[in-house]
Design a protein around this motif. Sequence first.
Motif, mmCIF file in Angstrom:
data_model
loop_
_atom_site.group_PDB
_atom_site.id
_atom_site.type_symbol
_atom_site.label_atom_id
_atom_site.label_comp_id
_atom_site.label_asym_id
_atom_site.label_seq_id
_atom_site.Cartn_x
_atom_site.Cartn_y
_atom_site.Cartn_z
ATOM 1 N N VAL A 1 -2.262 -6.519 -0.103
ATOM 2 C CA VAL A 1 -1.483 -7.717 -0.379
ATOM 3 C C VAL A 1 -2.366 -8.861 -0.861
ATOM 4 O O VAL A 1 -2.070 -9.526 -1.848
ATOM 5 C CB VAL A 1 -0.694 -8.148 0.878
ATOM 6 C CG1 VAL A 1 0.007 -9.481 0.642
ATOM 7 C CG2 VAL A 1 0.311 -7.070 1.253
ATOM 8 N N LYS A 2 -3.479 -9.080 -0.163
ATOM 9 C CA LYS A 2 -4.400 -10.145 -0.545
ATOM 10 C C LYS A 2 -5.716 -9.539 -1.015
ATOM 11 O O LYS A 2 -6.039 -8.401 -0.695
ATOM 12 C CB LYS A 2 -4.635 -11.091 0.635
ATOM 13 C CG LYS A 2 -3.361 -11.821 1.075
ATOM 14 C CD LYS A 2 -3.651 -12.830 2.169
ATOM 15 C CE LYS A 2 -2.377 -13.578 2.564
ATOM 16 N NZ LYS A 2 -2.627 -14.571 3.638
ATOM 17 N N SER B 1 4.841 -1.703 5.404
ATOM 18 C CA SER B 1 3.403 -1.981 5.341
ATOM 19 C C SER B 1 2.658 -1.313 6.490
ATOM 20 O O SER B 1 3.245 -0.929 7.496
ATOM 21 C CB SER B 1 3.150 -3.496 5.383
ATOM 22 O OG SER B 1 3.523 -4.020 6.643
ATOM 23 N N GLU C 1 -1.524 -3.430 3.815
ATOM 24 C CA GLU C 1 -1.206 -2.923 2.490
ATOM 25 C C GLU C 1 0.255 -2.509 2.468
ATOM 26 O O GLU C 1 0.796 -2.021 3.471
ATOM 27 C CB GLU C 1 -2.118 -1.756 2.105
ATOM 28 C CG GLU C 1 -2.170 -0.616 3.084
ATOM 29 C CD GLU C 1 -3.154 0.464 2.675
ATOM 30 O OE1 GLU C 1 -3.784 0.313 1.612
ATOM 31 O OE2 GLU C 1 -3.288 1.449 3.410
ATOM 32 N N LEU C 2 0.909 -2.755 1.341
ATOM 33 C CA LEU C 2 2.329 -2.476 1.186
ATOM 34 C C LEU C 2 2.532 -1.262 0.297
ATOM 35 O O LEU C 2 1.822 -1.091 -0.705
ATOM 36 C CB LEU C 2 3.039 -3.669 0.556
ATOM 37 C CG LEU C 2 3.271 -4.900 1.436
ATOM 38 C CD1 LEU C 2 3.662 -6.093 0.583
ATOM 39 C CD2 LEU C 2 4.365 -4.617 2.448
ATOM 40 N N SER D 1 4.340 0.389 -2.543
ATOM 41 C CA SER D 1 5.080 -0.123 -3.690
ATOM 42 C C SER D 1 6.126 0.879 -4.165
ATOM 43 O O SER D 1 5.792 1.959 -4.650
ATOM 44 C CB SER D 1 4.115 -0.440 -4.837
ATOM 45 O OG SER D 1 4.833 -0.825 -6.002
ATOM 46 N N ILE E 1 3.015 -11.401 -5.206
ATOM 47 C CA ILE E 1 2.882 -10.080 -4.583
ATOM 48 C C ILE E 1 3.859 -9.103 -5.232
ATOM 49 O O ILE E 1 3.515 -7.944 -5.503
ATOM 50 C CB ILE E 1 3.127 -10.161 -3.065
ATOM 51 C CG1 ILE E 1 2.054 -11.022 -2.403
ATOM 52 C CG2 ILE E 1 3.132 -8.767 -2.439
ATOM 53 C CD1 ILE E 1 2.322 -11.324 -0.938
#
Length: 219
Positions: free
Chosen positions: A102-103, A180, A57-58, A60, A88
């Motif tokens: 992310v996905k 991330s 997970e990033l 933001s 993304i």
Amino acid sequence: MSNKRSIDSVLRVNHEKIIHTPNLIIDLRNNGGGSDDAYSSLVPYLYTNPVRTVGVELLSTELNNAALLTLSKDTLYDERSRKEFKEIYDKLNLNLGKYVRVKENMISIDSMDRILPFPQKVAILINEYCGSTTEQFLLEAKQSAKVKLYGKSTYGSLDISNMHHVDSPSGEFQLWYCRSKSYRIPEMAIDNVGLQPDYYLDPSIHQKDWVGFVLENLK
């Protein structure tokens, strides 16, 4: 990523030799990482079964997201990758201040249509200076029935990842940081631990002799 074309070229030129050779040694000592896309052409030579990858997970923020926008315009990456970076980026901008998956799925499973009969055995040499993307490659490679790791434990710098840098307003300083975190943690932490070799090569075996030792071991 700037080395991907060179990596692909080496594999392309030596493809016939590799697929007719029983044993393959990949020497990754002192490889501090880079981009996951850089090693993609190497994977088919190792593949034996579907590869499971745990996602990330990033965080933001406007600054973090700008890195994805830059990647989406980087022609070192193919069109599919650039499109994915842009998607993304758009997703992150809708969730400022949050960690964003992310996905869609936390786990991805990648399959290939065929298993190459050769190489039959793949030895990967690793040491304490292997980190980041190199460790991601090793996580994938270890899932192959062909692969064994030889050497020492890796550096341990993968759980918190996707390095980015930014210059200070004065231009005198440069900050490097990660954007991330992996869904593997805390159950399978790698940071400050590293990945363990299948065959530990102790100090009595000088590093200049590692390749010869592994060649004998593979016989």
